[in-house]
Design a protein around this motif. Structure first.
Motif, PDB file in Angstrom:
ATOM      1  N   PRO A   1       0.292  -1.688  -0.065  1.00 28.09           N
ATOM      2  CA  PRO A   1      -0.182   0.315   0.067  1.00 28.09           C
ATOM      3  C   PRO A   1       0.930   1.491  -0.060  1.00 28.09           C
ATOM      4  O   PRO A   1       0.662   2.428  -0.514  1.00 28.09           O
ATOM      5  CB  PRO A   1      -0.921  -0.046   1.204  1.00 28.09           C
ATOM      6  CG  PRO A   1      -0.843  -1.644   1.673  1.00 28.09           C
ATOM      7  CD  PRO A   1       0.488  -2.189   1.172  1.00 28.09           C
ATOM      8  N   ALA A   2       1.943   1.135   0.525  1.00 31.06           N
ATOM      9  CA  ALA A   2       2.738   2.300   0.651  1.00 31.06           C
ATOM     10  C   ALA A   2       3.382   3.135  -0.643  1.00 31.06           C
ATOM     11  O   ALA A   2       3.231   3.443  -0.300  1.00 31.06           O
ATOM     12  CB  ALA A   2       4.169   2.260   1.877  1.00 31.06           C
TER      13      ALA A   2
ATOM     14  N   ALA B   1       2.141   1.426  -3.597  1.00 31.54           N
ATOM     15  CA  ALA B   1       1.259   2.291  -4.329  1.00 31.54           C
ATOM     16  C   ALA B   1       0.602   4.027  -4.238  1.00 31.54           C
ATOM     17  O   ALA B   1       0.310   4.703  -4.483  1.00 31.54           O
ATOM     18  CB  ALA B   1      -0.474   1.522  -3.860  1.00 31.54           C
ATOM     19  N   LEU B   2      -0.049   4.339  -2.728  1.00 35.45           N
ATOM     20  CA  LEU B   2       0.375   5.447  -2.360  1.00 35.45           C
ATOM     21  C   LEU B   2       1.178   7.012  -2.628  1.00 35.45           C
ATOM     22  O   LEU B   2       0.977   7.149  -3.528  1.00 35.45           O
ATOM     23  CB  LEU B   2       0.340   5.638  -0.580  1.00 35.45           C
ATOM     24  CG  LEU B   2      -0.139   6.939  -0.339  1.00 35.45           C
ATOM     25  CD1 LEU B   2      -1.922   6.983  -0.005  1.00 35.45           C
ATOM     26  CD2 LEU B   2      -0.589   6.715   1.338  1.00 35.45           C
ATOM     27  N   GLY B   3       2.645   5.963  -2.861  1.00 38.93           N
ATOM     28  CA  GLY B   3       3.436   6.754  -3.199  1.00 38.93           C
ATOM     29  C   GLY B   3       3.502   7.213  -4.995  1.00 38.93           C
ATOM     30  O   GLY B   3       3.424   8.257  -5.368  1.00 38.93           O
TER      31      GLY B   3
ATOM     32  N   ILE C   1       0.786   7.325  -6.280  1.00 37.90           N
ATOM     33  CA  ILE C   1      -0.264   7.795  -6.635  1.00 37.90           C
ATOM     34  C   ILE C   1      -0.328   9.216  -6.835  1.00 37.90           C
ATOM     35  O   ILE C   1      -0.221  10.306  -7.306  1.00 37.90           O
ATOM     36  CB  ILE C   1      -1.509   7.767  -5.918  1.00 37.90           C
ATOM     37  CG1 ILE C   1      -2.313   6.118  -6.179  1.00 37.90           C
ATOM     38  CG2 ILE C   1      -2.943   8.489  -6.244  1.00 37.90           C
ATOM     39  CD1 ILE C   1      -3.465   5.814  -5.051  1.00 37.90           C
ATOM     40  N   VAL C   2       0.477   9.861  -5.166  1.00 33.83           N
ATOM     41  CA  VAL C   2       0.899  11.617  -5.178  1.00 33.83           C
ATOM     42  C   VAL C   2       2.282  11.698  -5.832  1.00 33.83           C
ATOM     43  O   VAL C   2       1.838  12.763  -6.412  1.00 33.83           O
ATOM     44  CB  VAL C   2       2.135  11.025  -3.453  1.00 33.83           C
ATOM     45  CG1 VAL C   2       2.489  12.376  -2.880  1.00 33.83           C
ATOM     46  CG2 VAL C   2       0.946  10.615  -2.357  1.00 33.83           C
TER      47      VAL C   2
END
Lengths: 225, 205
Positions: free
Chosen positions: B51-52, B54-56, B58-59
């Motif tokens: 998830p980290a 994936a979040l990175g 997206i950001v």
């Protein structure tokens, strides 16, 4: 008018009771379940992997998984089939992690060199050698193909059942079995003992690959099978 | 041994000793720890890491998208009154002097076309070699930048072009004049201005 509740088989009710008792943490019930299923799990693993090497640990892992996920058992299939799923996943995991590590040498059976003249003993030795060659030929195959073939051809399960156990489609399962069979037939062209063995392995998967040409090493001729 | 009769593989059964060993080991593990599904969850690194990542991603994509300049309308109309205005198109910048009206078109094939209705612009254009052309239309005069900083002034009576540095071509009536550093062109007359004043808004280069 009061409708009668659908009848459940005695076995189904017994199974549900056994599961409930296991979930309550009754050790006796867990031992009963283990006792009931252990040989089946062992045989499934054995037919996929071809030997008892590492099977103790695998059987242990399968039952630990079964007990840890027993609360998820909904009774949609029989308990045995549900447990078979764990055995298949354990075998797949094992094959993936050990792929290419152990290659069995391609040995030839030398006729007339058995330890005694007992024909039954010779038959058994021959059968063992055939099995050994089959699994040697299966050794390099992808894990899913090998497992599908073993479950269909060696464990006599239907493609539908194998597909359900492996979480695959029936078509994919049929294709895997067909591919495995083709590969084995290729190997059998230069190995009459394997060819003889393969001849016994009847697989009803609905994909006919046609007659196999098997070369006889002894006389150098070829015969259609 | 097995309920799969007729299998071509004879399963070599475990001895009772081996079964006893398996059973003992398994129930010992069940005793030791209350077995739960957590043991079968993916490693913590995966639970946190995937998830980290994936979040990175997206950001990064969001920041990247926000950092990009907004797409320009086509054509861009620059109408200035009392103060100048600057527009950057790719690596080129165009400064419109006060009281100017300029239209800028950008086309993948034809490059950047600037049309001066009236007023004056200062252009700073990167070398055009291998790039789409940069042209300025001022009435009947067309200025093609080769790679330069230049100014074009245009009104109803006259048109003038000054090259601060680099090379620009002026086309009018089929005649092509090439201007170099410090050259000035006005209504058909070409000549050096010696030390021309720096173009409006171009600043020190």
């Amino acid at each position: 008018v009061e409708r009668a509740a659908p009848l459940q088989s005695v076995a189904w009710v017994d199974e549900q009771e056994l599961v409930a008792r296991c979930l309550e943490g009754q050790r006796a019930a867990q031992r009963q379940l283990f006792e009931r299923e252990k040989r089946r799990v062992h045989a499934t693993l054995y037919r996929i992997l071809g030997s008892n090497q590492h099977l103790e640990g695998l059987v242990e892992d399968v039952f630990l998984s079964v007990f840890s996920f027993l609360s998820k058992f909904r009774g949609e299939s029989s308990l045995s089939t549900w447990i078979d799923g764990f055995a298949v996943r354990a075998a797949l995991g094992y094959l993936r992690s050990h792929r290419g590590r152990r290659r069995q040498p391609h040995l030839r059976l030398v006729p007339g060199r058995t330890a005694c003249d007992d024909p039954a003993a010779e038959r058994r030795a021959r059968a063992r050698e055939m099995t050994r060659r089959l699994y040697a030929a299966l050794q390099g195959m992808p894990a899913r193909r090998r497992t599908a073939f073993a479950l269909c051809a060696l464990d006599h399960r239907s493609p539908g059942e194998v597909a359900a156990l492996m979480g695959a489609t029936v078509i994919a399962t049929r294709v895997r079995v067909w591919c495995a069979r083709r590969l084995l037939e290729k190997r059998a062209r230069v190995d009459p003992l394997l060819a003889e063995y393969l001849d016994r392995v009847t697989v009803s998967i609905g994909l006919d690959v046609g007659p196999t040409r098997v070369a006889s090493v002894a006389d150098g001729s070829a015969s259609a099978r | 041994m097995s309920d799969r009769d007729g299998s071509p593989v004879d399963v070599e059964p475990f001895t009772e000793l081996r079964w006893a060993r398996v059973e003992r080991a398994m129930f010992a593990q069940l005793e030791d720890r209350p077995w739960d599904a957590r043991a079968y969850l993916p490693p913590r690194a995966l639970i946190v890491g995937v998830p980290a990542i994936a979040l990175g991603a997206i950001v990064f994509l969001l920041v990247h998208a926000l950092a990009r300049p907004p797409a320009l309308p086509d054509p861009v109309r620059m109408a200035t009154q009392e103060s100048p205005s600057r527009l950057t198109v790719g690596e080129s910048s165009i400064v419109a002097a006060p009281d100017s009206l300029v239209l800028i078109r950008r086309d993948e094939g034809r490059g950047i076309e600037v049309t001066i209705d009236h007023g004056r612009i200062d252009c700073d254009v990167g070398p055009r070699r291998g790039r789409a052309p940069f042209v300025v239309d001022a009435g009947k005069v067309r200025v093609r930048a080769v790679g330069t900083a230049f100014s074009v002034a245009h009104d109803a009576k006259s048109t003038s072009v000054e090259v601060a540095h680099g090379v620009a071509e002026v086309v009018t009536g089929g005649i092509v004049s090439t201007l170099h550093d410090g050259d000035r062109w006005e209504n058909g007359a070409t000549g050096s201005v010696g030390s021309p004043e720096p173009p409006f808004g171009s600043g020190p280069r």
